[in-house]
Design an enzyme around this catalytic site. Structure first.
Site, PDB file in Angstrom:
ATOM      1  N   SER A 132      13.536  -1.356   0.583  1.00 27.85           N
ATOM      2  CA  SER A 132      12.395  -1.462   1.487  1.00 27.85           C
ATOM      3  C   SER A 132      12.669  -0.687   2.778  1.00 27.85           C
ATOM      4  O   SER A 132      12.914   0.516   2.725  1.00 27.85           O
ATOM      5  CB  SER A 132      12.086  -2.944   1.744  1.00 27.85           C
ATOM      6  OG  SER A 132      10.828  -3.104   2.353  1.00 27.85           O
ATOM      7  N   ASP A 155       2.820  -2.446  -5.703  1.00 29.46           N
ATOM      8  CA  ASP A 155       3.576  -3.018  -4.576  1.00 29.46           C
ATOM      9  C   ASP A 155       2.603  -3.534  -3.513  1.00 29.46           C
ATOM     10  O   ASP A 155       1.837  -2.758  -2.937  1.00 29.46           O
ATOM     11  CB  ASP A 155       4.481  -1.929  -3.975  1.00 29.46           C
ATOM     12  CG  ASP A 155       5.479  -2.477  -2.957  1.00 29.46           C
ATOM     13  OD1 ASP A 155       5.137  -3.421  -2.236  1.00 29.46           O
ATOM     14  OD2 ASP A 155       6.588  -1.925  -2.874  1.00 29.46           O
ATOM     15  N   HIS A 189       7.091  -5.690  -4.967  1.00 23.85           N
ATOM     16  CA  HIS A 189       7.958  -5.187  -3.895  1.00 23.85           C
ATOM     17  C   HIS A 189       9.373  -5.697  -4.112  1.00 23.85           C
ATOM     18  O   HIS A 189       9.647  -6.894  -4.012  1.00 23.85           O
ATOM     19  CB  HIS A 189       7.428  -5.647  -2.534  1.00 23.85           C
ATOM     20  CG  HIS A 189       8.141  -5.001  -1.374  1.00 23.85           C
ATOM     21  ND1 HIS A 189       7.986  -3.667  -1.064  1.00 23.85           N
ATOM     22  CD2 HIS A 189       9.029  -5.502  -0.478  1.00 23.85           C
ATOM     23  CE1 HIS A 189       8.727  -3.375  -0.010  1.00 23.85           C
ATOM     24  NE2 HIS A 189       9.383  -4.464   0.360  1.00 23.85           N
TER      25      HIS A 189
END
Length: 326
Positions: free
Chosen positions: A137, A266, A294
């Site tokens: 991320s 996502d 995600h």
């Protein structure tokens, strides 16, 4: 080599892919903490699993927003690394190792300087050990930006970026819509708590760009980044921060092998994070999957004991699994 990820029927929903891993963490790894003192008087903490032997690769793990070595994905890659005989170290962003950092500034999506300090530290102690890296991320965005900035001078030999928010503005906008607001609320509350901790310190309160009464009014990433992140880290407002910190422009500059993995579903992102072929250098291998959420990518098992795609894919890309234990 292109890989196929296929979720089980019960995990096709992107929110199941995103939330279930948080609820089903693997056991806590045994880690050794090392504190790295920085030139500006602050510190970052490194959590080690194993001690590298001569010329043995070291896997550097870069967590996401408000993550740590405790994050579900960090625990899983640490467990997989141990099973494969690969030594690993978690690079914690400032204030993410369980203790507030000393300075008003914290960390952000484009903060490659702290990562470079960690890598220089590793190279100074283990000059003959190749450095591998995986970023998740926000950590994936930082990793891509670092590789694009440093190019051949990068201290990382090979890398993987998972669910990286390569266009920060579009991701901030997405998190203000629908169920994605739940994720924004969860993360913003953690950021607010840290800001309250800093303004409560007499030596920091007058240096902060915001007072304790206004912190709780910053309920979106756009507002928080405009009033806190941008001024604390030398940006001219939130749009300047998003433009300069986004990883997308750096993909074309990367000169060392990197695997970038995204999921179309996502809930943190939009299609703006999906690069066109001409935006990728020849050293970027890009995987775009229909599903995965995600930092999820559950590919089997059961809802009580999910099995994951990521750890196998990361280690197969970075290094042979046939390694002697640390």
């Amino acid at each position: 080599m292109s890989q196929i990820f296929s979720p089980p029927w019960w995990a096709k929903n992107p929110h199941i892919q995103t939330i279930l891993p948080v609820l089903t963490k693997v056991d806590r790894p045994v880690l050794q903490r090392e504190r790295l003192e920085l030139a500006d008087g602050d510190f970052i903490d490194l959590d080690w699993q194993g001690t590298p032997e001569a010329k043995q690769p070291i896997l550097v793990i870069i967590h996401g927003l408000e993550g740590s070595a405790e994050s579900h994905y960090a625990r899983r890659i640490l467990a997989a690394s141990k099973a494969s005989g690969l030594c690993a170290v978690v690079h914690h962003h400032r204030s993410c190792s369980g203790e507030l950092n000393r300075l008003p500034r914290g960390y952000h999506s484009g903060d490659t300087e702290d990562l470079h300090c960690t890598l220089q530290h590793l190279k100074s102690h283990f000059p003959n050990n190749p450095l591998l890296a995986v970023g998740y991320s926000l950590g994936g965005n930082v990793l891509i930006k670092y590789q694009g900035e440093q190019q051949e001078l990068s201290l990382i030999d090979k890398a993987v970026a998972i669910s990286a928010p390569l266009q920060l503005g579009s991701c901030a906008n997405r998190l203000e819509k629908g169920f994605s607001k739940v994720y924004q609320c969860y993360l913003i509350k953690q950021l607010q708590q840290k800001m309250h901790g800093k303004v409560a310190k007499p030596e920091l309160s007058t240096l902060m760009p915001i007072n304790k009464h206004d912190i709780d009014s910053l309920t979106t990433f756009y507002a928080f980044d405009d009033k806190v992140t941008a001024p604390l880290h030398g940006f001219d407002g939130v749009d300047d921060y998003y433009n300069r910190a986004s990883g997308m422009p750096y993909l074309s500059r990367i000169t060392k092998p990197i695997l970038v993995i995204h999921a179309k579903d996502d809930p943190f992102m939009t299609e703006a994070v999906i690069p066109a072929r001409e935006q990728l250098s020849q050293q970027v291998q890009y995987e775009l999957h229909e599903n995965g959420g995600h930092v999820g990518f559950i590919d089997g098992g059961s809802p009580w004991r999910p099995r994951y795609y990521l750890e196998k894919r990361i280690l197969n890309f970075l290094i042979s699994l046939e390694k002697s234990p640390c």
